[in-house]
Write an enzyme that holds these catalytic residues in place. Structure first.
Site, PDB file in Angstrom:
ATOM      1  CE  LYS A 145     -14.835 -11.564 -57.107  1.00 27.26           C
ATOM      2  NZ  LYS A 145     -15.072 -10.206 -57.545  1.00 27.26           N
ATOM      3  CG  ASP A 180     -14.570  -8.670 -63.934  1.00 25.84           C
ATOM      4  OD1 ASP A 180     -15.211  -9.599 -63.404  1.00 25.84           O
ATOM      5  OD2 ASP A 180     -14.108  -7.703 -63.305  1.00 25.84           O
ATOM      6  CD  GLN A 217     -15.470  -6.976 -56.121  1.00 25.64           C
ATOM      7  OE1 GLN A 217     -14.792  -7.849 -56.654  1.00 25.64           O
ATOM      8  NE2 GLN A 217     -16.761  -7.114 -55.931  1.00 25.64           N
TER       9      GLN A 217
END
Ligand code: GUN
Length: 281
Positions: free
Chosen positions: A52, A119, A96
């Site tokens: 990422k 997200d 995460q």
């Protein structure tokens, strides 16, 4: 059969995003920023986060990773999120997953300012997506959607079957296909005759986490099949779709790896840029 090249599609998306970041930089004199919080030392999470960060840097985003040991207190993480919520240089925040057991995942998700929730997991974004309003869209289903649209630009009236009902994939995928006027059937482990449901589908999205569940004789000729699965087996990583069998029937199919995976990270960058743009209005 069209082998859907997710690596190529992701590289094209990143190239477009890089241009967009350059334009935003000249217009606003600043660039979108993505902050990732990584807790613990699970190897897959470390690899994801490294990828990422690398991709964010490649398109010109400001990127930061905050690491905590497995033993970090929930309070410390929640306070950090509050700090990032009020930091103007941070456009997107991602924590995460999975988290250590002593940290409440839902509390963490709900602590993130919905306007920075790259997200799309915050209940506000989940609700907005299901109501058809503007929202952050979870990265994996968004990636699947963009791949499907490349093959079938007009989805109106198509029959779609989503295998799996997770909050991460199945449910948001259903919402995206509904928005495109598909007739969507959402199936799961308790569905009576999964094969019969899949045989009706023009589009199948398999996101259930069962190795090679979707077989060749489950798939209508000319169906578009998207495989979200990443399953570790003795024979290596396989998807939720039996690739060899289904590739003989389907019109188009994503491979594992090299299908949905690369699009997920590219969509995270897109979401970060979209959060930035909404914050500048
Ligand atoms: N872990 C695996 N996939 C994801 C994802 O899409 N978002 C976050 N935050 N964690 C993950």
């Amino acid at each position: 059969m069209i082998l859907i090249d997710g690596k190529k599609a992701a590289a094209e998306l990143r190239a477009d995003l890089k241009q967009e970041v350059a334009q935003l930089k000249s217009k606003h004199n600043k660039v979108p920023g993505l902050t990732v919080i990584l807790i613990g030392d699970l190897t897959p999470s470390q690899i994801y986060v490294r990828n990422k960060e690398k991709s964010a840097n490649e398109v010109g985003l400001k990127s930061e990773v905050i690491k905590y040991p497995d033993s970090v207190e929930e309070k410390t993480v929640l306070e950090k999120i509050q700090e990032l919520n009020s930091d103007e240089t941070v456009s997107g925040i991602l924590v995460q997953l999975p988290l250590p057991k002593h940290i409440d995942k839902q509390k963490v998700i709900e602590a993130i300012d919905p306007s920075k929730d790259v997200d799309g997991f915050h209940p506000m974004n989940v609700g907005n997506l299901s109501s058809g309003y503007e929202s952050s869209i979870p990265c994996t289903p968004l990636g699947c959607y963009l791949l499907i649209k490349k093959i079938e630009p007009n989805l109106s009236g198509k029959k779609a079957v989503v295998v799996g009902r997770s909050n991460l994939n199945g449910k948001p995928m259903t919402q995206l296909l509904l928005k495109e006027n598909c007739t969507v059937t959402i199936t799961h482990s308790k569905t009576k005759d999964l094969k019969a449901e899949c045989l009706e589908a023009d589009i199948i999205v398999a996101a259930v986490g069962i190795p090679e569940l979707v077989r060749g004789d489950w798939v209508k000729k000319d169906a578009v099949v998207i495989d979200v699965g990443i399953n570790k087996t003795d024979d290596g990583i396989v998807g939720d779709v039996h690739f060899d069998e289904v590739s003989k029937n389907a019109k188009a199919l994503t491979p594992v790896p090299g299908g949905v995976g690369p699009m997920t990270i590219a969509c995270l960058l897109k979401n970060t840029i979209d959060c930035f743009k909404r914050s500048q209005i």
